[in-house]
Design an enzyme around this catalytic site. Sequence first.
Site, short mmCIF file in Angstrom:
data_model
loop_
_atom_site.label_atom_id
_atom_site.label_comp_id
_atom_site.label_asym_id
_atom_site.label_seq_id
_atom_site.Cartn_x
_atom_site.Cartn_y
_atom_site.Cartn_z
CD GLU A 236 -10.27 96.34 48.70
OE1 GLU A 236 -9.98 97.31 47.99
OE2 GLU A 236 -10.83 95.33 48.26
CG HIS B 136 -8.97 96.13 44.73
ND1 HIS B 136 -10.08 96.69 45.33
CD2 HIS B 136 -9.30 95.96 43.44
CE1 HIS B 136 -11.03 96.86 44.42
NE2 HIS B 136 -10.58 96.43 43.27
CB ALA C 228 -17.13 90.73 43.25
NE ARG C 229 -16.20 97.55 44.83
CZ ARG C 229 -15.48 97.62 43.71
NH1 ARG C 229 -14.68 96.64 43.36
NH2 ARG C 229 -15.57 98.70 42.94
C1 8YV Z 1 -10.51 99.55 39.96
C2 8YV Z 1 -12.37 98.24 40.77
O1 8YV Z 1 -9.76 99.48 38.82
O2 8YV Z 1 -13.26 98.46 38.60
C3 8YV Z 1 -13.48 98.54 39.81
O3 8YV Z 1 -14.60 98.85 40.28
O4 8YV Z 1 -12.59 98.03 41.90
C4 8YV Z 1 -10.98 98.20 40.34
O5 8YV Z 1 -10.81 97.23 39.34
C5 8YV Z 1 -9.68 100.11 41.12
O6 8YV Z 1 -10.58 100.57 42.06
C6 8YV Z 1 -8.74 101.21 40.67
O7 8YV Z 1 -9.44 102.26 40.10
#
Ligand code: 8YV
Length: 318
Positions: free
Chosen positions: A267, A285, A237-238
């Site tokens: 990150e 990520h 997730a985050r």
């Molecule tokens: C993005 C992500 O694909 O979907 C999201 O919110 O964090 C990732 O899966 C990544 O940030 C590249 O755009």
Amino acid sequence: MMFNNSDKPKNHILLTQPVPDAIDEILLRDYHVHRLYQASDSQKMLADIGPQIEGVVTGGAKGLSREMMAALPALKIVAVSGIGTDAVDLAYAAGRGIFVTTTPGVLTDDVADMALGLLISTLRQMSEGEQVVRSGRWPQTNLPLARKVTGVTVGIIGMGRVGQAIARRVSAFDTRILYTDLAAIPTLDYPFVADLHALAQEVDVLILAASADSGNVIITESVLQALGPQGYFINVARGKLVDEKALLAALTEKRIAGAGLDVFASEPHVPEGFFTLNNVTLQPHRASATLQTRLAMGNMVLENLAACFSGALPPHRV
Ligand code: 8YV
């Protein structure tokens, strides 16, 4: 899907991160493209070309801050290549009438696949095993026995598209699946556990797949304590949803058994304490980072941009 705007003045687009070559070629054909990620002095670049910028393409993790949007007075759309909008100041964008769009649905499978990969790699200690082979230490190394994956009890935090896709995948391993979310989802057969600490106590593997829109830390030291020394934590997730200092301490002191992490609080900077741990799987990520998915995401970005600049409502606006 082709977007050909060759018969109209080209709008100016700012890219905060690279997109797949095939998408970049269409952007170059249809727009004036400015690459913030290549700027030696991003502040100077924004001062020079900011007034011309009408659209921004960014990532889910990178987002776009209020300060950045304020430097772009002609901005009409923030096209996120991703599903997370927690790094975009949505209130400010709404106040200015700036569209914010995402790429829903097309990255669900990849993110769920990554969660499964992190789960298997972490429980079976594949990262440590690979390091033993690569370093030539196999002859003199006797790795400890790992954790069996089949039959584990899994707790999923956040049962949106990604959480439900994870549940479908792990169910193939004869697992018991529980979940928590803001409320029970009537269409799901899995047991709902309202309290996160109770869920953490009940499961072998806790998987975080929740939206980070609230911005609150939900994986705290007490949740990790509830997960316990036989428990594993997986995050697709985050990183901002986790007390990362508490997680690192719990892993270092073996107060949880292991973690599989694709995301981190700041990150691309990761606390160095993670680097020497042998009970983690670490990824930069990469959950949606497959060619097929990033092309699908890129086409949705193009669709959103084209709609906005043709005067229509972007189809995937938040
Ligand atoms: C993005 C992500 O694909 O979907 C999201 O919110 O964090 C990732 O899966 C990544 O940030 C590249 O755009």
